[in-house]
Design an enzyme around this catalytic site. Structure first.
Site, mmCIF file in Angstrom:
data_model
loop_
_atom_site.group_PDB
_atom_site.id
_atom_site.type_symbol
_atom_site.label_atom_id
_atom_site.label_comp_id
_atom_site.label_asym_id
_atom_site.label_seq_id
_atom_site.Cartn_x
_atom_site.Cartn_y
_atom_site.Cartn_z
ATOM 1 N N GLU A 14 -52.805 -95.480 91.286
ATOM 2 C CA GLU A 14 -53.627 -96.345 91.623
ATOM 3 C C GLU A 14 -53.357 -97.868 91.429
ATOM 4 O O GLU A 14 -52.131 -97.976 90.878
ATOM 5 C CB GLU A 14 -55.089 -96.068 90.653
ATOM 6 C CG GLU A 14 -56.142 -95.400 91.407
ATOM 7 C CD GLU A 14 -56.806 -96.402 92.449
ATOM 8 O OE1 GLU A 14 -56.296 -97.373 92.484
ATOM 9 O OE2 GLU A 14 -57.878 -95.629 92.864
ATOM 10 N N ASN A 138 -64.858 -98.625 92.907
ATOM 11 C CA ASN A 138 -63.678 -98.775 93.629
ATOM 12 C C ASN A 138 -63.920 -99.755 94.622
ATOM 13 O O ASN A 138 -64.947 -100.491 94.859
ATOM 14 C CB ASN A 138 -63.482 -97.338 94.452
ATOM 15 C CG ASN A 138 -62.288 -96.360 93.732
ATOM 16 O OD1 ASN A 138 -61.341 -96.731 93.299
ATOM 17 N ND2 ASN A 138 -62.668 -95.245 93.509
ATOM 18 N N ASP A 188 -62.235 -95.144 98.497
ATOM 19 C CA ASP A 188 -61.609 -95.394 97.194
ATOM 20 C C ASP A 188 -61.355 -96.759 97.210
ATOM 21 O O ASP A 188 -61.937 -97.493 97.613
ATOM 22 C CB ASP A 188 -60.340 -94.190 97.299
ATOM 23 C CG ASP A 188 -60.283 -93.947 95.741
ATOM 24 O OD1 ASP A 188 -59.512 -94.947 95.125
ATOM 25 O OD2 ASP A 188 -60.467 -92.960 95.345
#
Length: 275
Positions: A14, A138, A188
């Protein structure tokens, strides 16, 4: 053609960040509590998930309990502000520096507990709550004209857009910008390019989708990993799209790797955080 940038199989890759002064990509494995970049692995003692750059050697990093500055050369850490430090349920997740020197950071439950998350903004020494009741925060990113911020609760399958005032604070109620409920997609992490187009990873769909500034779907970049998690633009002219992914819950040699592709688009230079 999409290629592998780094073959490390992150449990939850991430927060990719192209540092514009170091000309380097940094990214996190949230579940393994690690920061990757420049051929190094930096281990922490709690979840770390997102960062903004402060200067050539310094990042502002979001962890499950705080925002702290991190010196990339010495490893020195300095506490900047608490971040849900009294809430053992949550950890930080997606975040990005805004065009005004601030830093937006979302939280979520460690087990994705419903509505446990919050989106905060760090600005000039203080952390303020922006949006509450979010399950998986997100897609925090900003339009090049500095007029709007975007974000999502992945659980809702809708990307929201909110107008900003002259200091970068939300000034109106958020509105739905992209609704992927019919397609069953899961937005996301995301980034907006210099032309105002949104590039959003779609968890479980093996791709990053591109939408115009009007919210109309324009196409997608497919990767070998199923759980694409977040894109970032980098490279000499900011036309390289990097994409992190997550191996958690999956088997297979392609899961969790970090990918890249040369595009015809150009990203925005990442904004500097002012401490």
């Amino acid at each position: 053609m999409v290629k592998v940038f780094d073959a490390t199989q992150c449990a939850l890759g991430e927060g990719p960040l192209w540092h514009p002064e170091r000309h380097s990509l940094f990214w996190f494995d949230i579940l393994e509590m690690r920061l990757y970049g420049e051929g190094s692995v930096r281990q922490f003692d709690e979840h770390v998930s997102a960062a903004g750059w402060v200067d050539h050697d310094t990042l502002l990093i979001a962890s499950e309990t705080q925002l702290f500055s991190y010196n990339l050369e010495t490893g020195a850490q300095t506490h900047i502000a608490p971040l849900e430090a009294d809430n053992a349920v949550t950890r930080s997740n997606d975040g990005r520096a805004d065009p005004f020197g601030g830093f937006w950071i979302g939280s979520m439950g460690k087990q994705a507990e419903k509505y446990a998350g919050t989106i905060h903004r760090y600005y000039r020494g203080a952390v303020e709550v922006l949006f509450e009741g979010i399950t998986v925060s997100n897609a925090i990113c900003f339009t090049p004209d500095r007029k709007f911020a975007l974000y999502t609760d992945t659980h809702s399958r809708r990307v929201m857009r909110v107008a900003l005032d002259a200091e970068g604070w939300p000034k109106d109620a958020p509105e739905v910008f992209i609704d992927t409920r019919i397609e069953g997609l899961n937005p996301d992490g995301a980034v907006i390019d210099a032309q105002g187009c949104l590039w959003v990873a779609q968890w479980g769909a093996s791709r990053v989708a591109r939408y115009g500034s009007d919210g109309v779907f324009m196409g997608a970049v497919s990767i070998a990993a199923k759980q694409a998690s977040c894109p970032a633009f980098g490279g000499p002219d900011l036309s390289t799209l990097y994409i992190t992914s997550a191996a958690v819950g999956l088997d297979g040699p392609d899961e969790g790797k970090t990918y890249f592709i040369e595009t015809q688009a150009q990203g925005q230079r990442e904004h500097r955080v002012i401490l």
